[in-house]
Design a protein around this motif. Sequence first.
Motif, mmCIF file in Angstrom:
data_model
loop_
_atom_site.group_PDB
_atom_site.id
_atom_site.type_symbol
_atom_site.label_atom_id
_atom_site.label_comp_id
_atom_site.label_asym_id
_atom_site.label_seq_id
_atom_site.Cartn_x
_atom_site.Cartn_y
_atom_site.Cartn_z
ATOM 1 N N ALA A 40 1.412 -0.954 0.480
ATOM 2 C CA ALA A 40 -0.233 0.242 0.293
ATOM 3 C C ALA A 40 0.698 1.333 0.329
ATOM 4 O O ALA A 40 2.228 1.564 0.488
ATOM 5 N N CYS A 41 -0.056 2.469 -0.535
ATOM 6 C CA CYS A 41 0.940 3.815 -0.421
ATOM 7 C C CYS A 41 0.839 3.881 1.206
ATOM 8 O O CYS A 41 0.271 3.627 2.215
ATOM 9 N N CYS A 77 -2.607 5.100 3.652
ATOM 10 C CA CYS A 77 -3.338 4.283 2.767
ATOM 11 C C CYS A 77 -4.351 3.973 3.986
ATOM 12 O O CYS A 77 -4.494 3.412 4.956
ATOM 13 N N CYS A 95 -7.650 -1.604 -5.494
ATOM 14 C CA CYS A 95 -6.263 -1.370 -5.138
ATOM 15 C C CYS A 95 -5.921 -2.318 -4.120
ATOM 16 O O CYS A 95 -4.424 -2.992 -4.615
ATOM 17 N N CYS A 118 -7.108 8.431 1.171
ATOM 18 C CA CYS A 118 -6.646 7.783 -0.055
ATOM 19 C C CYS A 118 -5.944 9.089 -0.372
ATOM 20 O O CYS A 118 -5.715 9.619 -1.154
#
Lengths: 384, 304
Positions: free
Chosen positions: B24-25, B28, B53, B214
């Motif tokens: 994940a970013c 997130c 995602c 997000c």
Amino acid sequence: MKQVMNGDFAASYGAMSALVKYVAAYPITPQTLVVEKLSELVADGEMDAVFSKVESEHSAMAACIGAEAAGIRTFTATSSQGLLLMCEVLHWAARGRLPIVLANVNRAVAPGWSIWADAQDSISQRDTGWMQVYAEDNQEVYDSIIMAYKIAESPDVLLPMMINLDAFFLSHTSEVVDLIDKKDIEKFLPPYEPKFKLNPSEPHAFNALTSPDHYFELTYKMHLAMEKAKKRITEVGVEFEKMFGRRYGLTESYRIEDADTVLVTFGTIAGTAKETVDLLRKEGKKVGNLKIRVFRPFPQEEVCEALKNAKKVIVVDRDYSYGFEGAFFTEVKSALYNKGVMKPLYGMMAGIGGRDVSTGTLKEIVAKAEGEDPKNPYFIGVKL
Amino acid sequence: MNEKKKDLTLSIPKEEIMQPGHLACQGCGASLAMRYALKALGRNVILDIPACCWAVIDGPFPYSATGVPIYHTAFETAAAVASGISNGLRSVGKSGATIMAWAGDGGTFDIGIQALSGAAERNDDIIYTVYDNEAYMNTGIQRSSATPHGAWTTTTPVKHFKKGEKKDLDSIMVAHGIPYMATASISHPEDLIKKYQKAAKIRGTKFLHVYAPCPTGWKSDPAMTVKVAKLAVETNVFPIYEVENGNYRINIKPSKRKEVKEYLSMQGRFKHLTEEDVKYIQENIDRKWDTLLKKEQYFSSKEK
């Protein structure tokens, strides 16, 4: 136990006899009798299964994918537009290596709306990774579904299998079908026990993001599985014959040993072709018929062996690859070329959209190939 | 203070089922959502995840960060695959595991709504989670029908920002007559966890709508994800409520509703909005909140 039943019922009883535990399906003409019969069999408790009446064919296949991934034997049935709607998830089932069995009633693709026999639906799903069988009669529909589970669930195959039957010519035509007792089925068909399944006590992630480092190998493994499937189809056919007395292979040859001209046919046209062969033989013409029962994996070796002595080969397609020719014709030609077998080949388009293919039609087809150099493809009986 | 800390420890299970190493970013919200959901549900869970995602977050073959079985599936099939798993296992008497579809807003509000509606109508025994980050984030921030009015996305550029309201999927799900529909936010983990624990005990279709900011798509500070989510609740942008067998209950009622501009100003996706735009958004939020209060007033069970 012998019963008179139509092809749709034969497919339903095939699923029941194969001890299917989960069905997800959506109605479409002329497959509707399959979902109706299965609903009844499940509701009456005659068939020990759960039936999800889903809201689309796409969800029917998706639900079968979910259940099959959890280790459950599943079945669905569809036709034409329904099969086309499934396309994405047909790929998913195959690349996911889930041995789902599907009965497809071969029906023409719209527009214009047509509910009649035509193999355009399944032929257009040729490259989804499904094995494809084309049945000639209702007994073959029933038997093929039972054998399909044994073949598809083989650990070295694990590919889904589609059993095709012609709209109305089989789906709504009643014939005698010999049903197999449950105790005999249990001897023939082992329970479905996949090595990997969705199981919280042994967690795995399925179908995750796959880089170019791995994806190619997965494709290659499907190639190996298809090759293995050819052997399994033959082996299972032999085993089936030993137990139940009916024989099914990749192909079926009829009076081809000394034939100068061999018709190559599939589905119900194969039955008509055999009758046509007998009629033409009475006229002194050495004609034979090769029925291609399994289209994927394509029985290249068997086709070449069967056609090696023929002087002319005529392939009859009830499907069309727009801009080229009939799909069976392409495959037969390709198989012969691969094995270095060269001879005049005629690709005949017939019976499209459910138009009747009689012995007269097939005689016309044979006559067309007499003394004429191939100008492929031929469209038989087109009225303009 | 010590008392409060003790309460938190008790309400959120300690065991970490989801493991580090996911993709994940930074910041997130969706990864937090999964972490909490699994804490609530435990290990006897089977997940199916469509394109979203989370198809990436879990890790590429041969890795997986969740510690429970996952079936990655096609975009529009999350609900149908979950139905198949649930009913398939039932056919051999192996019910017991929680079967959960876990999809983004695109896969739920848009392409997957047909399969979701089908599963809900059949009342198949599944939990369906939509983690809502209000756009197609995995494909690069394109608008979905969950994108709110006023938001920038790559397909609703600043000059033509999204006009029109976010689809009210919660009401659509309630209208199916399913036994349980709830909203939850990663900013309120105790509430979220209680809802998953409740859902796991209910037979039939349970729909959980989880707010998952997000930072990448919202152009917000990754360190402020929880803050942004909390503000969404405090401004009534994302009300936290549940509908159990038709009975509404608003779980979190902000004592004083904060101004929406406070929420909007933390996100680059709204920075082009004029005062007039913000006023319009504020009015809509207040109107919807009033409607929700009325629903609770008219459709709530006597016992609380």
